[in-house]
Design a protein around this motif. Structure first.
Motif, short mmCIF file in Angstrom:
data_model
loop_
_atom_site.label_atom_id
_atom_site.label_comp_id
_atom_site.label_asym_id
_atom_site.label_seq_id
_atom_site.Cartn_x
_atom_site.Cartn_y
_atom_site.Cartn_z
N LYS A 1 0.87 -1.15 -0.11
CA LYS A 1 -0.05 -0.04 -0.25
C LYS A 1 1.01 1.21 -0.04
N ASN A 2 0.61 1.92 -0.79
CA ASN A 2 1.31 3.45 -1.16
C ASN A 2 1.14 4.31 0.19
N PHE A 3 2.01 4.79 0.84
CA PHE A 3 1.86 5.68 1.94
C PHE A 3 3.11 6.74 1.68
N ASN A 4 2.19 8.06 1.61
CA ASN A 4 3.23 9.23 1.14
C ASN A 4 3.91 9.69 2.53
N ILE A 5 4.84 9.22 2.95
CA ILE A 5 5.70 9.62 4.36
C ILE A 5 6.47 10.66 3.63
N LYS A 6 6.63 11.67 4.60
CA LYS A 6 7.47 12.63 4.47
C LYS A 6 8.55 12.69 5.43
N ARG A 7 9.74 12.04 4.99
CA ARG A 7 10.60 11.73 5.94
C ARG A 7 11.29 12.72 6.79
N ARG A 8 11.59 14.03 6.07
CA ARG A 8 12.29 15.10 6.75
C ARG A 8 11.62 16.19 7.44
N SER A 9 10.13 16.18 7.02
CA SER A 9 9.37 17.10 7.56
C SER A 9 9.26 16.99 9.05
N ILE A 10 9.03 18.02 9.60
CA ILE A 10 8.81 18.12 11.10
C ILE A 10 7.48 18.97 11.33
N ASN A 11 6.77 19.12 10.29
CA ASN A 11 5.46 19.95 10.51
C ASN A 11 4.53 18.94 11.42
N PRO A 12 4.02 19.43 12.50
CA PRO A 12 3.06 18.64 13.38
C PRO A 12 1.75 18.30 12.71
N LEU A 13 1.32 19.28 11.77
CA LEU A 13 0.11 19.04 11.13
C LEU A 13 0.28 18.00 10.14
N SER A 14 1.48 17.80 9.34
CA SER A 14 1.60 16.78 8.37
C SER A 14 1.83 15.48 9.32
N LEU A 15 2.34 15.40 10.43
CA LEU A 15 2.60 14.25 11.47
C LEU A 15 1.22 13.71 11.70
N VAL A 16 0.21 14.52 12.19
CA VAL A 16 -1.07 14.24 12.57
C VAL A 16 -1.88 13.62 11.46
N ASN A 17 -1.84 14.06 10.18
CA ASN A 17 -2.23 13.66 9.03
C ASN A 17 -1.65 12.22 8.74
N GLN A 18 -0.41 11.95 8.70
CA GLN A 18 0.08 10.65 8.69
C GLN A 18 -0.30 9.47 9.61
N ILE A 19 -0.33 10.09 10.92
CA ILE A 19 -0.93 9.02 11.72
C ILE A 19 -2.30 8.65 11.62
N ILE A 20 -3.42 9.87 11.17
CA ILE A 20 -4.61 9.36 10.73
C ILE A 20 -4.70 8.43 9.55
N ASP A 21 -3.84 8.51 8.48
CA ASP A 21 -3.91 7.71 7.48
C ASP A 21 -3.66 6.43 7.91
N LEU A 22 -2.54 6.50 8.72
CA LEU A 22 -2.11 4.94 9.13
C LEU A 22 -2.95 4.27 10.11
N VAL A 23 -3.62 5.13 10.91
CA VAL A 23 -4.71 4.37 11.56
C VAL A 23 -5.79 3.70 10.74
N LYS A 24 -6.16 4.54 9.71
CA LYS A 24 -7.05 3.99 8.76
C LYS A 24 -6.52 2.54 8.14
#
Length: 145
Positions: free
Chosen positions: A55-78
């Motif tokens: 499954k493709n997951f667009n992880i942003k390895r170098r980003s430290i943006n907290p909103l991006s992190l929250v969105n990625q957590i939500i996507d992975l929870v799904k």
């Protein structure tokens, strides 16, 4: 006999294909239903996964943006809720953080395996930003373990 489900969360398909594909093939050969969640860098690489579900997951390895992190957590929870794994193996720093935090929001006990590899620029460079990130990451490792 129950077929166990393993969700393998890793940041990049290239690293997975060069270092970890044998682990997943071994798990499949031992009866595990495996889903690999990673960033697919190009269409050619998806063919290299053969019979492995990915499954493709667009992880942003170098980003430290907290909103991006929250969105990625939500996507992975799904993804976790849909696949219902018994075990999640997170490989690399960002997947460990996202995967461990995500597992807290799925409503069932999941066994977590965290593989710390390539701590990279955060632990090598000692500028102010990285010193702060090291403190936060170390705290997260302590709290999530």
């Amino acid at each position: 006999m129950k077929q166990y489900k393993l969700l393998y969360f890793i940041s990049e398909d290239k690293y997975f294909l060069s270092h970890k594909i044998d682990h997943v093939i071994n798990a499949q050969n031992n009866g595990f239903d495996v889903l690999v969640v990673c960033k697919i860098s190009n269409k050619i690489n998806i063919k290299n996964f053969n019979k492995i579900k990915v499954k493709n997951f667009n992880i942003k390895r170098r980003s430290i943006n907290p909103l991006s992190l929250v969105n990625q957590i939500i996507d992975l929870v799904k993804i976790i809720k849909e696949f219902q794994p018994d075990i999640i193996q997170n490989t690399a720093l960002k997947p460990i953080i996202i995967g461990s935090l995500s597992s807290l929001f799925v409503g069932k006990k999941i066994n977590i395996i965290n593989c710390v590899v390539g701590l990279g620029y955060i632990y090598i460079n000692n500028n102010l930003k990285n010193l702060l990130l090291k403190k936060i990451i170390n705290l997260l490792f302590f709290v999530l373990s």
